[in-house]
Write a protein that holds these residues in place. Structure first.
Motif, mmCIF file in Angstrom:
data_model
loop_
_atom_site.group_PDB
_atom_site.id
_atom_site.type_symbol
_atom_site.label_atom_id
_atom_site.label_comp_id
_atom_site.label_asym_id
_atom_site.label_seq_id
_atom_site.Cartn_x
_atom_site.Cartn_y
_atom_site.Cartn_z
ATOM 1 N N PHE A 1 41.265 3.244 -26.617
ATOM 2 C CA PHE A 1 40.016 3.215 -25.384
ATOM 3 C C PHE A 1 40.320 4.292 -24.708
ATOM 4 O O PHE A 1 41.285 4.890 -24.243
ATOM 5 C CB PHE A 1 40.245 1.810 -24.494
ATOM 6 N N GLU B 1 44.493 9.697 -25.281
ATOM 7 C CA GLU B 1 45.757 10.387 -25.751
ATOM 8 C C GLU B 1 46.046 10.282 -27.314
ATOM 9 O O GLU B 1 46.366 11.223 -27.996
ATOM 10 C CB GLU B 1 46.810 9.953 -25.099
ATOM 11 N N ARG B 2 45.590 9.120 -27.768
ATOM 12 C CA ARG B 2 45.702 8.769 -29.093
ATOM 13 C C ARG B 2 44.223 8.601 -29.516
ATOM 14 O O ARG B 2 43.330 7.889 -29.125
ATOM 15 C CB ARG B 2 46.322 7.611 -29.682
ATOM 16 N N HIS B 3 43.754 9.229 -30.756
ATOM 17 C CA HIS B 3 42.462 8.682 -31.207
ATOM 18 C C HIS B 3 42.634 7.278 -31.450
ATOM 19 O O HIS B 3 43.582 6.646 -32.051
ATOM 20 C CB HIS B 3 42.132 9.423 -32.693
ATOM 21 N N PHE C 1 37.903 11.059 -24.558
ATOM 22 C CA PHE C 1 39.099 11.584 -24.872
ATOM 23 C C PHE C 1 40.141 10.424 -24.447
ATOM 24 O O PHE C 1 39.740 9.630 -23.585
ATOM 25 C CB PHE C 1 39.213 12.660 -23.802
#
Lengths: 870, 295, 175
Positions: free
Chosen positions: B194, B189-191, B187
């Motif tokens: 890291f 915050e943005r695909h 997981f």
């Protein structure tokens, strides 16, 4: 408060705009003069109108509702370009790599500049030693403030010192630095690599001072002072509109709700950073400054003043621009320093801001704190609004807007789209040891709309009302409407947009989806925001802010050449908004010309008489009206000359489609523009008596009342993922009304892009500072600009309430998306969180806060309502 | 954001590369895809005086199955090569490697970045580091004194530090045994960022023909985590739950995930507090186990 | 504290090396410092300014070019590393007479660009993806598009343009 009947109510139409129905391929090709170019029909109107739910592997959940298309098809009058989504004229060069951005300019012998910047947030500069810099291979020169002796950038409000404390921003810091990244010296080298080697060799010693790193620290008793002449670190402190008896209204109200919120500091973040190429041209006796600015004339003014030159000795030229979003509508220190270096060295000097500097040392925006209360009666009618707004403006006031830009916008316009009978507000700008701020798309409106929309949702919850219904009971429906804030709102579709948006959400089945999800233990939420956006601020509106320089008007000049083609100038400044297409559409319509015959000129202070550039969604309203008027003036002369050639009176002729003048009722008697241009230029001996040669006209436009208000309602559906706290946007619907859309596809682009930036602020982006004033975000690893996987598709539906005073009926459309999105997202998140009793009002809402809210709930409402600790 | 000066050397073969590195000493760094190194050099956080370009070394770009069932990946194999590898190259037992590639940055990073480079960079949340630890991979280093094999468990020493000597190159990564039921999830915050926390698991239902979740009780499994310590780690406490056997069902997975979360003490930072990371461990381990069992 | 003298660069040893690049099918020789990135050489030494620089650390993708047919960040490669590879930039997409390619046409048709700064990067990203995966679908395109940043469009029209182009290519193939 006055209300009168709305004269245009009957003209309101609902429409959806599948692009293939706007204009046929052949029609576009013919009008653009590019017949034969293939234009594939856009595949599916329904798909486009509906958007699509982003596919996301969330597994095991109820199917998403399917979207429905709605709204009548739009029909525009045949032959008109305004209202048609013609191909953008900017596109071919931008798609082939032939655009010319500032970093694409490479004058012979160009040198490269970079800045020695403060590494501490607050200090006296004890010494600057550039000896090793000058010894670095490739370095040509290095200058400090003392070397260049430049005048400061000073932005002013015409307000008493209790309301506004003037502070100046030096081009290079002299004895004091006030934020990490503040420029101290400019280094110039023969290439962009060597100049960074030079920076590393600079030795600066500081006597550090305690930094002020938050608004609360700035206002704390005994806080260190960022500017010695600004007590309590307060640059702006204005109380407005204290309606008599407002305290009694709160005391006696059936329901009082309160929202306290803090919004994160953001970067407008155009993908092209700031930059400039400056060169002294002996032949012209001019310093030519190529820079990516939204406001070339204002850059010229500051550059000339700072360098001690007449304005005619400075020419500001704007190349293609890679976005701006407000950050480029203020004058930066670096471009002035670059100009000074070029003047001093008599060689071209280039500065291209790198991303690290763009994130840390450029202009930021949006960090605000609100403490707002609203009083309602038992039926949910708002009785009063009371707010305290504190904006953390960082280290300096920006030119020309000053640190007042955010608090004054919020204070003036917070009552939003609602009939608020009593209002009181205090707006403050505090200065801190952080990078300074500039206007950013929406300017305070994303925040105050969020606050007001949260107040309504909270009141609905308290009163047991539906959140849309409570808005319905309060939105302005009679126009023009003069509010408690002394602003007169022109006609809009506040109620209609709300109704349509809610209907779309219902018809798509999202309320059922929410119930089904709840039954499965999942967390779906639906949120709305209803708002308006003042666009086309004229000189009256800016004068009301008491700016010392008052923006507002625009001047357009139009010239027709001997081939019957026209060049039109505008003081607005395209940086992605498609002006080359849209302003040309307006002119082409006025003159009955093909689009290909109209060329727009912007962004050159030698070619444009004067302009205020592009910001505040002003271009189509003010600039569009100015070019329309100039074209109409030219048309008058064309009619006179055409009538002369046709041997009749001007009253007997009209403009002919395709570019000519014909006799009314006898269309066979016509002359093309080329024939008129021939006597205007090449055979002026044939001109009628008293008629001057040439085909040119100049016209200006200003908005003398309170501007024109675009409006919209947004709806957002989110799912909160319990395990990670991720906020997934399942659906986003926008019902917008910007009057007549000159180019509907461009309007939709502005909406979608604006909404993406609003979502970014609501959920992702933030620059924080540590206790030492060190910024957290130095790269795109830390400053989390959302990607295609975070930003959803947006379904857009249009309403059209034409503006009554613009040439085209258009209102501005540049900022609405950004303004509405944070409120819709936050309301949706809180709707999903409702069972937990936790409410989240600060942005950005991070996965961790959502996860904690879900993990802690359900519990009693944590949010205070009522009167405590005011 | 321009790198400091350096001298560029292009190695023709592995021996030459190693010899160069030995000669140039601590001032030299090998560069393969450079997808982490070049950015760090731009910020001048890394400033090697010499770069030894090993991208063209022959015979280090391969995916190869050994007779014993092990998978060998040449250090210069790109993420993209693994991502697009056919079933023949990987088989069901290593499909997790291919599937994990979508978490590695984005396509233009994966076309240049290499398996060896990623492991040698030793980012605590990098997918390859986690997979190496999960599979007990054996890493082959080549230096002036020849080859040396290092178990993944001994390879990662801390943030961006590893067991390689300055004059050694990572040349081969050997995944010793397939794991049909394996998954990696993470997981951020943005695909593409890291991971804040990443989790990778295997489930072992025995080697017999037809063994699997529907037919055979669980015999054991592995749990590895990234983003909870300076290096990727295995979590014996969680693996005990899997080793105890029984039905591979939601209850067991929840227990395993809870044990994993209890076992770690992740450091907090701007991307997530210690407590949040622990909660992510629980979520992601459970999710990875569900994915693994369904393979 | 001062500065300057003759507007001449301080001399000093700066190592340069000859780099031979194949860009858009043409061979170029440049004598540059080894630290020069591919994007800087393309833009400032070869004059191919269509490739843009947005972050210089590999996140924004404005500098995306094709290296041996695959999308790569030109800011994360030294020019010297690109020797022996075929590099393609946005300047290679249109026809010799400036006629837009089908991908470029799809971008303008869908209004997939506003300021146009990120556009060359998205075009090259899409060009590489569509060549490798002609059967791609919209979900996969969205994931690929997520590699680059755009601040103007909200991405929707970029995804739609690439998807439309892919469909049309498939339709043409089937005809």
């Amino acid at each position: 408060m006055t209300t009168t009947a709305n004269p245009t109510r009957g003209g309101l139409t609902a429409r959806a705009l599948p692009p293939e129905n706007l204009v046929t391929a052949g029609e576009v090709a013919a009008r653009e003069g590019t017949a034969g170019r293939p234009r594939a029909a856009d595949s599916s109107a329904a798909r486009r109108a509906a958007g699509s739910v982003p596919s996301a592997a969330t597994g095991g959940e109820a199917a998403h509702p399917t979207a429905v298309d709605s709204g009548a098809r739009h029909h525009r009058p045949a032959g008109r370009l305004v209202g048609a989504s013609v191909r953008r004229r900017e596109d071919p060069r931008l798609l082939t790599g032939r655009g010319r951005f500032v970093d694409d300019l490479h004058p012979a012998g160009v040198l490269h500049a970079a800045f020695v910047r403060s590494t501490v947030a607050h200090a006296e500069v004890a010494s600057v030693d550039l000896a090793d810099v000058l010894a670095t291979p490739g370095v040509v020169a290095a200058f400090t403030a003392d070397d260049l002796g430049l005048g400061d950038i000073s932005a002013r409000l015409a307000r008493p010192v209790e309301e506004f404390v003037p502070t100046d921003m030096p081009i290079l810091a002299r004895d004091r630095v006030r934020f990490v990244g503040e420029p101290i010296a400019i280094v110039i080298a023969d290439d962009a690599y060597a100049v960074e080697d030079g920076l590393e060799a600079a030795k600066v010693t500081y006597r550090t001072l305690p930094p002020v790193v938050s608004d609360t620290a700035a206002l704390a008793p005994g806080a260190p002072l960022v500017h010695d002449n600004a007590p309590a670190n307060t640059l702006v402190d204005v109380a407005m509109f204290a309606t008599p008896g407002i305290d009694e209204v709160f005391a006696g109200a059936a329901c009082v709700v309160r929202v306290r919120t803090k919004t994160g500091r953001q970067n407008a973040l155009p993908l092209e950073t700031r930059g400039a190429v400056a060169e002294w041209i002996d032949k012209d006796g001019q310093l030519v400054l190529h820079t990516c600015t939204q406001t070339p004339h204002q850059v010229r003014t500051v550059a000339a003043r700072s360098l001690g030159l007449d304005e005619q000795a400075v020419r500001v030229v704007v190349p293609d621009m890679g976005g701006g979003f407000g950050i480029k509508c203020v004058v930066g220190r670096e471009e002035i320093a670059v100009a000074a270096a070029a003047l001093r060295l008599r060689r071209p000097v280039k500065w291209i801001e790198d991303r690290k500097d763009a994130l840390t040392a450029s202009f930021l925006a949006r960090e605000q704190r609100y403490d707002a209360r609203a009083a309602f009666d038992a039926e949910g009618r708002i009785l009063a609004l009371d707010a305290d707004v504190v904006c953390d403006m960082g280290a300096y006031s920006c030119y020309p807007f000053t640190a007042g830009i955010e608090p004054l916008m919020a204070s003036a316009e917070m009552p939003s789209v609602y009939r608020v009978p009593a209002y009181r507000v205090r707006g403050r700008a505090v200065t801190t040891n952080k990078a300074p701020t500039a206007p950013y798309r929406g300017v305070s409106r994303p925040q105050y709309v969020m606050v007001v929309e949260r107040l309504f949702e909270r009141a609905a919850r308290e009163l047991g009302l539906d959140p849309v219904e409570i808005r319905r009971r309060n939105v302005i429906t009679e126009f023009p409407y003069t509010g408690v804030n002394n602003i007169t709102y022109d006609p809009g579709s506040y109620r209609e947009s709300l109704d349509l948006c809610e209907r779309l959400v219902r018809e798509e089945g999202w309320y059922e989806a929410k119930a089904a999800a709840a039954a499965e233990g999942r967390h779906l939420g639906i949120g709305y925001s209803c708002f308006s956006e003042r666009t086309g601020y004229g000189s009256a509106a800016f004068a009301a802010r008491k700016m010392e320089v008052v923006p507002g008007f625009d001047i357009a000049e139009i010239r027709m050449d001997t081939t019957g083609a026209v060049t039109v100038t505008s003081g607005t400044q395209n940086h992605g908004q498609s002006h080359e297409t849209t302003l040309a559409q307006i002119v082409a319509d006025r003159l009955g010309l093909d689009l290909a015959k109209v060329r727009l000129q912007q962004g050159d202070t030698d070619r444009i008489t004067y302009g205020w550039g592009t910001f505040a969604s002003r271009s189509v309203v003010v600039g569009g009206s100015a070019v329309g008027r100039a074209a109409a003036k030219l048309a008058d002369k064309l009619l006179v000359l055409g009538a002369h050639l046709l041997g009749t009176e001007a009253g007997e002729v009209e403009l002919a489609p395709g570019g000519g003048v014909r006799v009314r009722g006898d269309h066979a008697r016509a002359v093309p523009y080329t024939a008129i241009a021939e006597i205007a230029y090449l055979k002026s001996n044939l001109l009628p008596e008293g008629c001057e040669p040439g085909l040119a006209a100049t016209a200006s436009f200003d908005v003398l009342d309170d501007g024109t208000f675009s409006n919209a309602t947004h709806a957002c559906v989110v799912e909160l993922h319990a395990g990670t706290g991720r906020v997934e946007i399942l659906r986003y619907i926008c019902v917008e009304d910007c009057g007549v859309a000159v180019h509907p596809q461009v309007v939709e682009g502005q909406c979608r892009g604006g909404i993406a930036q609003g979502i970014a602020g609501a959920l992702f982006e933030q620059v924080t500072y540590d206790d030492n004033g060190e910024p957290s975000a130095t790269s795109f690893m830390d400053y989390k600009v959302p990607t295609a996987l975070e930003i959803p598709d947006v379904a857009i539906h249009h309403l059209e309430t034409p503006c009554l005073f613009t040439e085209t009926g258009a209102k501005g459309a540049g900022e609405g998306g950004t303004i509405g999105a944070p409120a819709a997202v936050l309301n949706a998140v809180n709707d999903a969180l409702a069972p937990t009793g936790t409410e989240l009002d600060d942005t950005p809402v991070t996965p961790e806060t959502v996860r904690n809210a879900l993990a802690n709930g359900p519990r009693a409402a944590a949010a205070p309502t009522g009167e405590e600790d005011r | 954001m321009k790198p400091a000066p350096f001298t560029y050397h292009r190695a023709r073969d592995t021996e030459g590369a190693v010899r160069l590195l030995a000669e140039l000493g601590d001032d030299a760094k090998p560069i393969a895809g450079g997808q982490s190194l070049v950015a760090m050099m731009g910020f001048r956080l890394a400033r090697p005086r010499h770069l030894v370009d090993i991208a063209r070394l022959p015979d280090l770009d391969y995916l190869r199955r050994d007779a014993d069932g092990a998978l060998r990946i040449g250090a210069l194999t790109t993420h993209h090569t693994v991502e697009t590898a056919g079933d023949g190259a990987l088989g069901a037992g290593y499909a997790v490697l291919r599937d994990a590639m979508r978490w590695v940055g984005h396509l233009p990073i994966r076309t240049r970045g290499t398996v060896g480079g990623s492991i040698a960079h030793a980012d605590a949340t990098a997918e390859w580091c986690l997979l190496a630890v999960l599979f007990d991979a054996e890493l082959t280093a080549y230096g002036p004194h020849g080859e040396r094999r290092i178990p993944a468990a001994e390879f990662f020493h801390g943030f961006y530090t590893n067991a390689l000597e300055p004059d050694e190159l990572l040349v081969d990564v050997r995944f010793p045994a397939p794991a049909r039921h394996a998954a990696l999830t993470e997981f951020a915050e943005r695909h593409g960022d890291f991971a804040i926390v990443s989790a990778a698991v295997t489930l072992d239902f025995g080697p017999e023909e037809g063994a699997g979740p529907g037919t055979t009780p669980l015999r054991g499994g592995r749990v590895a985590l990234g983003g909870v310590a300076p290096t990727p780690v295995r979590v014996p406490e969680a693996e005990e739950v899997l080793a105890a056997g029984g039905r591979a069902d939601a209850a067991l997975f929840a227990e395993c995930a809870a044990r994993a979360a209890a076992a770690v003490d992740p450091p907090g930072d701007a991307n997530g507090s210690s407590q949040y990371r622990r909660s992510l461990v629980r979520t992601l381990v459970e999710q990875a186990l569900e994915e693994a069992v369904n393979r | 504290m001062t500065a300057e003298s003759t507007a001449q660069a301080r001399t000093g040893y700066r190592e340069r090396q000859l780099v031979v690049l194949d860009v858009n099918g043409t061979e170029h020789e440049v004598l540059v410092e080894p630290r020069r990135t591919l994007v800087d050489v393309l833009r400032h030494d070869l004059g191919l300014t269509g490739t843009h620089v947005g972050c210089e650390h590999g996140i924004c993708g404005a500098c995306t070019v094709l290296v041996d047919g695959r999308p790569a960040r030109a800011c994360l490669m030294f020019a010297a590393q690109a020797e022996g590879s075929a590099v393609r930039t946005v300047e290679s997409l249109a026809g010799p007479d400036g006629e837009l390619s089908d991908l470029q046409e799809a971008f303008t048709r869908h209004h997939a660009l506003q300021c146009g700064f990120c556009t060359p990067g998205f075009l090259m990203l899409a060009e590489g993806h569509l060549a490798a995966c002609p059967r791609t679908d919209k979900a996969e395109i969205r994931e690929v598009v997520a590699a680059n940043l755009c601040r103007c469009t909200g991405y929707q029209t970029i995804v739609e343009a690439i998807d439309d182009c892919a469909r049309q290519r498939r339709n043409r193939e089937e005809d």
